[in-house]
Enzyme design. Structure first.
Site, PDB file in Angstrom:
ATOM      1  N   TYR A 174       0.850  -1.188   0.000  1.00 57.83           N
ATOM      2  CA  TYR A 174       0.000   0.000   0.000  1.00 57.83           C
ATOM      3  C   TYR A 174       0.887   1.240   0.000  1.00 57.83           C
ATOM      4  CZ  TYR A 174      -3.654  -3.313   1.467  1.00 57.83           C
ATOM      5  OH  TYR A 174      -4.515  -4.380   1.572  1.00 57.83           O
ATOM      6  N   HIS A 186       0.035 -12.060   1.065  1.00 61.88           N
ATOM      7  CA  HIS A 186      -0.956 -11.203   0.411  1.00 61.88           C
ATOM      8  C   HIS A 186      -1.712 -11.923  -0.696  1.00 61.88           C
ATOM      9  CE1 HIS A 186      -1.755  -6.645  -0.117  1.00 61.88           C
ATOM     10  NE2 HIS A 186      -2.835  -7.335  -0.425  1.00 61.88           N
ATOM     11  N   LEU A 232     -17.717  -3.475   2.125  1.00 64.16           N
ATOM     12  CA  LEU A 232     -18.710  -2.533   1.592  1.00 64.16           C
ATOM     13  C   LEU A 232     -18.673  -2.501   0.065  1.00 64.16           C
ATOM     14  CD1 LEU A 232     -18.338   0.362   4.189  1.00 64.16           C
ATOM     15  CD2 LEU A 232     -20.047  -1.472   4.108  1.00 64.16           C
ATOM     16  N   GLY A 233     -18.164  -3.591  -0.531  1.00 63.48           N
ATOM     17  CA  GLY A 233     -18.170  -3.672  -1.990  1.00 63.48           C
ATOM     18  C   GLY A 233     -17.363  -2.575  -2.639  1.00 63.48           C
ATOM     19  N   GLY A 275     -16.902   0.305  -1.642  1.00 60.40           N
ATOM     20  CA  GLY A 275     -17.662   1.550  -1.532  1.00 60.40           C
ATOM     21  C   GLY A 275     -19.014   1.520  -2.195  1.00 60.40           C
TER      22      GLY A 275
END
Length: 329
Positions: A57, A124, A205-206, A208
């Site tokens: 990230y 990961h 939350l998909g 967003g």
């Protein structure tokens, strides 16, 4: 905040995905490190103590941010990070779960996070060029040395999970699971429950979508990870709005937001489930945390569970290719 049990590891039932604070979503110019640090600390104040990051990230910048945020509160945090998508010898993105690369990854994560151990260390993505038994052997050495407490996998198949668990106990599997992505339910979820492994849903939350804030492709910037992703494109996006509409209907019945309903549905799936919604906003941290107190009726849970799958694949071919192994020189 109630807790969840991931194998032998107890965590807050709701975690915090820190990736959006540094990476992938939204306008990079709108990222505010000060607000991100405040959001992390507010999450801790609310009892959301399970924090998730990864070396990729940024790369690296998100771990640095998290490290600064928790510097004075390390004892309150169950800290999770990931390795395996950065090739340290080549200094480039790419799968590498070889023991040599893993050692360099762990050293870097410990340094950036400012800690002497990682509570939960995930591979990961599976690396097709390195036997998972070899990777787990190296992780077992990290546990023995005390630099890692527990071991996790992400997006692994049932066969990979079983092979890994036979070498060293796997504490948690992190994979995408939500009302937007039901893929783990037929095979992966029964496998981890049989083995006593916890489940950590990412993108609960998909990405967003389940918040109801995305209604057209115009709502997504071209430099956003979701731009061009099949489920967020064209006719697929239009078709998928039906999912949000059904979540919104339940939200209206209980006086909650669609995001809270989507998280409450996941939390109702078992005490071995700990979703990690990602956000960079203090307000969203508070909204998400409140979902842990939201109780949905049996009828509401059944209606949500009956929602059909979304239109479109999770990733584009280019996104899939970026996480695949290729021969190393």
């Amino acid at each position: 905040m109630r807790t969840a049990r991931l194998g032998e590891l107890e965590v807050s039932a709701l975690g915090l995905g820190c990736m959006p604070m540094s990476f992938a979503y939204g306008d990079p110019g709108e990222r505010d490190e000060g607000e991100a640090v405040r959001a992390i600390n507010h999450a801790l104040d609310l009892g959301v103590t399970f924090l998730d990051t990864a070396e990729i990230y940024g790369p690296f910048t998100n771990e640095e941010l998290v490290g600064r945020a928790i510097a004075s509160r390390r004892d309150e945090v169950v800290l999770a990070t990931k390795f395996g998508l950065w090739r340290h010898d080549e200094n480039e993105r790419g799968p590498d779960s070889s023991p040599r690369n893993m050692r360099r990854a762990l050293e870097g994560s410990l340094r950036r996070l400012g800690v002497d151990h990682i509570d939960l260390y995930y591979q990961h993505r599976p690396d097709e060029s390195v036997p998972i038994e070899e990777t787990m052997g190296a992780l077992a050495e990290f546990v023995q040395a005390g630099t890692v407490r527990y071991v996790g996998l992400s997006e692994a198949s049932p066969a990979q999970i079983r092979a890994a668990h036979a070498v060293h106990p796997v504490t948690a599997l992190q994979s995408e699971w939500s009302l937007w992505t039901r893929d783990p339910e037929p095979e992966v979820l029964p496998t981890v429950r049989e083995l006593g492994i916890g489940f950590v849903p990412f993108s609960p939350l998909g990405r967003g979508f389940l918040t109801g804030t995305i209604t057209s492709a115009a709502d997504i910037r071209e430099d956003d990870f979701r731009h061009g992703t099949p489920r967020f494109s064209g006719e697929n996006l239009e078709a998928n709005l039906r999912i949000v509409a059904q979540v919104r209907d339940v939200a209206g019945e209980v006086g909650a937001t669609p995001a809270q309903v989507a998280l409450a549905w996941l939390l109702a799936q078992g005490d071995d489930v700990a979703p990690i919604p990602g956000t960079k906003r203090l307000q969203r941290v508070e909204e998400n945390a409140a979902s842990a107190d939201l109780v949905l009726s049996h009828d509401q849970l059944e209606r949500l569970s009956a929602i059909g799958p979304p239109a479109g694949e999770r990733y584009s071919p280019e996104q899939i290719a970026s996480n695949r192994s290729r021969p190393r020189s």
